[in-house]
Design a protein around this motif. Sequence first.
Motif, PDB file in Angstrom:
ATOM      1  N   ASP A  17      20.272  49.281  28.846  1.00  0.00           N
ATOM      2  CA  ASP A  17      19.293  49.904  29.711  1.00  0.00           C
ATOM      3  C   ASP A  17      19.958  50.308  31.152  1.00  0.00           C
ATOM      4  N   THR A  18      21.074  50.637  31.109  1.00  0.00           N
ATOM      5  CA  THR A  18      21.863  50.845  32.192  1.00  0.00           C
ATOM      6  C   THR A  18      22.395  52.288  32.176  1.00  0.00           C
ATOM      7  N   ALA A  19      23.254  53.135  33.056  1.00  0.00           N
ATOM      8  CA  ALA A  19      23.535  54.393  33.013  1.00  0.00           C
ATOM      9  C   ALA A  19      24.968  54.112  32.052  1.00  0.00           C
ATOM     10  N   ILE A  20      25.277  53.016  31.922  1.00  0.00           N
ATOM     11  CA  ILE A  20      26.547  52.712  30.978  1.00  0.00           C
ATOM     12  C   ILE A  20      26.266  53.061  29.688  1.00  0.00           C
ATOM     13  N   ALA A  21      24.891  52.654  29.100  1.00  0.00           N
ATOM     14  CA  ALA A  21      24.659  52.617  27.698  1.00  0.00           C
ATOM     15  C   ALA A  21      24.199  53.892  27.550  1.00  0.00           C
ATOM     16  N   ALA A  22      23.519  54.544  28.656  1.00  0.00           N
ATOM     17  CA  ALA A  22      23.030  56.124  28.429  1.00  0.00           C
ATOM     18  C   ALA A  22      23.983  57.180  28.387  1.00  0.00           C
ATOM     19  N   LEU A  23      25.191  56.741  28.699  1.00  0.00           N
ATOM     20  CA  LEU A  23      26.201  57.693  28.615  1.00  0.00           C
ATOM     21  C   LEU A  23      27.061  57.383  27.302  1.00  0.00           C
ATOM     22  N   GLY A  24      26.765  56.240  26.693  1.00  0.00           N
ATOM     23  CA  GLY A  24      27.495  56.071  25.489  1.00  0.00           C
ATOM     24  C   GLY A  24      28.723  55.218  25.748  1.00  0.00           C
ATOM     25  N   ILE A  25      28.944  54.735  26.708  1.00  0.00           N
ATOM     26  CA  ILE A  25      30.147  53.892  27.092  1.00  0.00           C
ATOM     27  C   ILE A  25      29.924  52.424  26.354  1.00  0.00           C
ATOM     28  N   VAL A  26      31.141  52.117  25.601  1.00  0.00           N
ATOM     29  CA  VAL A  26      31.212  51.112  25.024  1.00  0.00           C
ATOM     30  C   VAL A  26      32.591  50.295  25.196  1.00  0.00           C
ATOM     31  N   PHE A  27      32.202  49.067  25.494  1.00  0.00           N
ATOM     32  CA  PHE A  27      33.613  48.212  25.734  1.00  0.00           C
ATOM     33  C   PHE A  27      34.091  47.844  24.498  1.00  0.00           C
TER      34      PHE A  27
END
Length: 140
Positions: A17-27
Amino acid sequence: MFRRPTSPEHLNGLSRDTAIAALGIVFTEVGPDYLRGTMPVDERTRQPYGLLHGGASVLFAETLGSSAGNQCVPEGSVCVGIEINANHVRGVRSGLVTGTARAVHVGGRTQVWEIRIEDEHGRLACISRLTLAVVAAGGA
């Protein structure tokens, strides 16, 4: 170097639920001196001319550097970004980019991280430097 035990799964959980997830960024990987992740080059991260948006690259770089930096501070402290720069050296139109954050300096008050973003062929697309301030948790 990292003071707090962490895993990609833990960091991905924090990103919901952050910009990180919205852009599809995955650690994807936590190494002894680096943090790595991926970001898709798709409709979420491209600019109108079909290339990876520079702002998306910067968000990706700050995500990796800040997340890595926060694993290097003692309990009761957090890192916050105070300066970032990025040089976009190659256009990317599709696929997945991989970013790797490595510390340049980890001090008690500031940290400096270098983040390299590469395309699927290992070619440098963006290089970024992030400066973080180490502050008391809750004081950010």
